[in-house]
Write an enzyme that holds these catalytic residues in place. Structure first.
Site, PDB file in Angstrom:
ATOM      1  N   ASP A 473      32.957  33.706  32.985  1.00 58.95           N
ATOM      2  CA  ASP A 473      33.963  34.756  32.827  1.00 58.95           C
ATOM      3  C   ASP A 473      35.367  34.161  32.729  1.00 58.95           C
ATOM      4  O   ASP A 473      35.608  33.024  33.150  1.00 58.95           O
ATOM      5  CB  ASP A 473      33.871  35.707  34.035  1.00 58.95           C
ATOM      6  CG  ASP A 473      34.309  37.119  33.696  1.00 58.95           C
ATOM      7  OD1 ASP A 473      34.948  37.319  32.651  1.00 58.95           O
ATOM      8  OD2 ASP A 473      34.012  38.032  34.498  1.00 58.95           O
ATOM      9  N   ASP A 543      33.012  45.504  29.066  1.00 61.47           N
ATOM     10  CA  ASP A 543      32.744  46.091  30.384  1.00 61.47           C
ATOM     11  C   ASP A 543      32.401  47.568  30.261  1.00 61.47           C
ATOM     12  O   ASP A 543      31.889  48.178  31.198  1.00 61.47           O
ATOM     13  CB  ASP A 543      33.973  45.952  31.289  1.00 61.47           C
ATOM     14  CG  ASP A 543      34.052  44.569  31.926  1.00 61.47           C
ATOM     15  OD1 ASP A 543      33.046  43.840  31.884  1.00 61.47           O
ATOM     16  OD2 ASP A 543      35.124  44.230  32.451  1.00 61.47           O
TER      17      ASP A 543
HETATM   18  C1  GLA Z   1      34.932  40.906  34.678  1.00 61.24           C
HETATM   19  C2  GLA Z   1      33.635  41.023  33.898  1.00 61.24           C
HETATM   20  C3  GLA Z   1      32.681  41.929  34.629  1.00 61.24           C
HETATM   21  C4  GLA Z   1      32.435  41.427  36.014  1.00 61.24           C
HETATM   22  C5  GLA Z   1      33.756  41.259  36.740  1.00 61.24           C
HETATM   23  C6  GLA Z   1      33.582  40.575  38.078  1.00 61.24           C
HETATM   24  O1  GLA Z   1      35.648  42.071  34.650  1.00 61.24           O
HETATM   25  O2  GLA Z   1      33.895  41.490  32.607  1.00 61.24           O
HETATM   26  O3  GLA Z   1      31.469  42.033  33.913  1.00 61.24           O
HETATM   27  O4  GLA Z   1      31.753  40.200  35.943  1.00 61.24           O
HETATM   28  O5  GLA Z   1      34.670  40.481  35.995  1.00 61.24           O
HETATM   29  O6  GLA Z   1      34.770  40.432  38.733  1.00 61.24           O
END
Ligand code: GLA
Length: 725
Positions: A473, A543
């Site tokens: 990420d 997301d």
């Molecule tokens: C980001 C990612 C999510 C999740 C969060 C965790 O927003 O896109 O899928 O993994 O971080 O903090």
């Protein structure tokens, strides 16, 4: 067959799909003459007169305005008033580079680019290397053009080298410049935001400057390193389209300049706003690679070319056709609130539903109860997991699932042990209060010690947990861009050096752990670009997992990227991003478009839903080859109407998976008759779900009826298979 023909001052690159033609004018000026459908020969007189030149022999820079000349690597300050492709400041402070062709050679295959991901030769490609030189400064530019067999694609990059005796400063470096003789095009870019990545924007080309860019330090959620020019009226199946994409994950620009004479210049490359590169004598600077695509079969043809290019020449080859695990991710099931028992119970329920992989998302390390702390402290939080990661993993494995884990290796929380030990590892400007976003700072990934730390912490996590999957990420954009190890005159190298550092880290890790599946993520689908796909065969698309949002996000993403690259999950309702309640079947239908999984707590499913999920996973496995490795056709656009539809057709045309999603229920209309694409007109097919039999020609000409139930977000998934004779 690929041919690179050099005669009568023309250089003609040709394969079965395209021709690309340049001319070497007197004095070594490199003109661009043609890019498009393949030509047997090119008689340049018409194209030259169009550019105000009577004949090649008559050309002189004094008498023929460079402002009219289509060029390969133009620079500002020599009479061409359009935006240039390179700007280099000489020792005298002037900033025009007069680059003239000095040599050319043809190479079988394709050289790798120093430090940067790029398309690979998969056998049969050919590369033309042109060397240009500016005598005044000693600047040398090497242009690489690669043609691949059976693809309407040219890959191009530029490598600058200082062969002089004094330092030069590069302040602009575009990877590609394409001068087109007319401006009768519509410009297409992909833009968005968190939760609505990669929307499609199409508008007529205008005089002057237009396009898209990022200066986020990442290709970003807001824009993609891609642009296309489509003829007015070009649609999914018909019409001419020229497109470019950049294999790069940092700040970029992708622009078109509509010129006074009615021509157009397309440019794609590094964003020069936060870029300035001091090039000492003997040093070289490699541009990212751009790929140029030509389609005579509309936007769909362009997408097919991109999909084939990435699959055949860019994605980690080991993963291209490899089945992907159906995963359950813990994020929306638990967020930061979990302990070992809860995770094991979720994994157990996921295993019972038939999943392959359990992914532990954020919150397992340091003392991370929220997003305020601990990035960089990649050791298990013993308060939540008293037995350590190993103990949790053993219990997850006992359920029958494999284990994957989330990390955000490029980041550092000010509240972390790492920051207390190495405050200088964070990018920041001494004396200025750092701007934290999501309570975190970005590591200075340009530093070798930071790169070593990243490689070591990810490797250690993989070794400790035996993880077969890493969700990589990256959750914030640049601010306070400053490196503690760069002198002031080199600070503006930092954004590009960061990307080189990141790619080095990714290369080391993916080589050390070739069996680990790396899925990219950046606050959802930010930084979803060809640069990272070189290392990560799949990328979390967004997301936002709401069905109707996903119709748009995924439809847009497939404009450039194939289904296998998109991480797509079924989530709970009400949806955590939009609060919308949609049927489980529709969530499934949308998620089937990519690498499939779940983002919910399986313990909360009703018995009936659990049964349905079990059937979904079986179906996802059964149809995976067709869905992810077949040819993908977009049929109905959510940007243009109430319905979304796409179909994946297996290469042998014997199986297809069709998805249809209706956004809002409508009263008193006939159901849609949907003409399909990609089937064999001579084959006879059965729609497995209805047991109806049709000819391929009927399905494509007369269409297939879509009898969706009343209700918002209702969906149909049809499996279409040939009837055995
Ligand atoms: C980001 C990612 C999510 C999740 C969060 C965790 O927003 O896109 O899928 O993994 O971080 O903090």
């Amino acid at each position: 067959m690929i041919e690179i023909i050099r005669e009568n001052r023309l250089i003609h690159l040709r394969n079965a799909c395209i021709s690309y033609v340049m001319a070497e004018l007197p004095g070594g000026v490199l003109a661009h003459l043609y890019f498009g459908a393949p030509l047997r020969t090119l008689h340049p007189q018409g194209l030259l007169r169009h550019a105000g030149i009577a004949s090649i022999e008559d050309f002189t820079v004094q008498e023929c305005s460079l402002d009219k000349l289509p060029q390969e690597l133009p620079s500002f300050g020599l009479g061409d008033m359009r935006p240039g492709a390179v700007t280099v400041e000489g020792p005298d402070g002037s900033w025009s580079a007069d680059l003239r062709l000095v040599s050319s050679e043809v190479i079988d295959g394709k050289p790798a680019l120093q430090d940067l991901p790029a398309t690979r030769d998969a056998g049969g490609s050919k590369t033309l290397r042109l060397t240009l030189r500016d005598e005044h400064t000693g600047l040398e530019a090497q242009l690489l053009y690669t043609l691949f067999e059976h693809l309407p694609v040219v890959a191009r990059s530029v490598r600058l080298r200082n062969t002089g005796s004094q330092a030069l400063r590069v302040t602009r470096l575009h990877s590609l410049c394409l001068d087109l003789p007319d401006d009768k095009w519509e410009l297409i870019t992909m833009n968005g935001a968190w939760g609505r990545e990669r929307g499609i924007y199409r508008r007529p080309l205008m005089p002057g400057f237009q396009g898209t860019a990022s200066r986020h330090g990442a290709s970003s959620l807001q824009s993609s390193p891609f642009l296309a020019l489509a003829r007015p009226g070009a649609n999914e199946a018909h019409g001419e389209v020229i497109a470019a994409a950049l294999i790069y994950s940092g700040s970029f620009t992708a622009t078109v300049f509509g010129h006074q004479y009615g021509s157009a210049r397309m440019l794609i490359g590094l964003n020069d706003e936060d870029f300035s590169w001091l090039l000492e004598p003997g040093e070289a600077l490699q541009s990212p690679e751009a790929v140029l695509v030509h389609s005579r079969e509309g936007i769909g043809g362009m997408s097919a070319a991109f999909h084939a290019l990435w699959r055949g020449h860019l994605l980690p080859q080991r993963w291209v056709s490899q089945p992907r695990p159906v995963l359950f991710n813990s994020w929306e099931a638990a967020y930061f609130d979990f302990d070992e028992d809860k995770l094991v119970a979720i994994a157990k329920a996921a295993a019972e539903a038939g999943a392959d992989l359990f992914v532990l998302d954020d919150g397992w390390f340091g003392h991370r109860d929220n997003d305020c702390t601990s990035l960089g402290d990649w050791y298990t939080d013993r308060r939540k997991l008293p037995g350590g990661l190993g103990c949790l993993v053993d219990k997850v494995r006992d359920t029958g699932l494999q284990f994957g884990i989330w990390m955000e290796p490029e980041m550092i929380s000010p509240e972390s042990d790492l920051y207390h030990t190495h405050p200088d590892w964070a990018m920041q400007i001494p004396g200025r209060e750092p701007i934290t976003s999501r309570h975190q700072l970005i590591l200075d990934v340009s530093r070798e010690d930071v790169q070593d730390f990243m490689v070591e912490s990810v490797s250690q996590t993989i070794r400790d947990s035996g993880a077969v999957y890493i969700k990589w990420d990256m959750n914030r954009n640049y601010s306070n861009i400053g490196s503690a190890v760069l002198p002031p005159e080199r600070q503006r190298k930092l954004p590009h050096r960061y990307m080189i550092g990141l790619y080095r880290v990714m290369k080391r890790l993916t080589e050390a752990f070739p069996d680990v599946l790396f899925e990219g993520c950046s606050s959802g689908g930010g930084r979803f670009d060809a640069g990272l796909l070189y290392f990560c065969p799949q990328y979390w698309c967004s997301d936002n997992t709401d069905v109707l949002s996903r119709c748009r996000i995924q439809y847009g993403t497939t404009i450039v990227f194939p289904p296998s690259t998109m991480g797509c999950h079924v989530s709970a309702v009400p949806n955590h991003q939009t609060a919308r309640v949609t049927p489980l079947n529709a969530r499934f239908a949308a998620a089937l478009c990519g690498s499939f999984g779940y983002e919910l707590d399986p313990r909360k499913l009703t018995d009936e839903e659990r049964e349905e999920v079990r059937r979904q996973i079986t179906y996802a496995h059964e149809t995976e080859d067709t869905r992810l490795n077949g040819r993908f056709y977009r049929l109905l656009s959510p940007f243009e109407g109430n319905d979304t539809a796409w179909i994946s057709v297996r290469e042998d045309q014997r199986e297809a998976v069709l998805t249809f999603i209706r956004e809002r229920s409508q009263v008193n209309f006939f159901p849609t008759l949907l003409p399909l694409r990609g089937l064999n007109p001579d084959f006879t097919y059965r729609v497995e779900e209805t047991q109806e039999v049709y000819g391929g020609d009927e399905l494509m000409q007369a269409g297939l009826l879509m009898p969706v139930k009343p209700g918002d977000a209702e969906a149909l998934v049809y499996t279409i298979r040939t009837v055995e004779a």
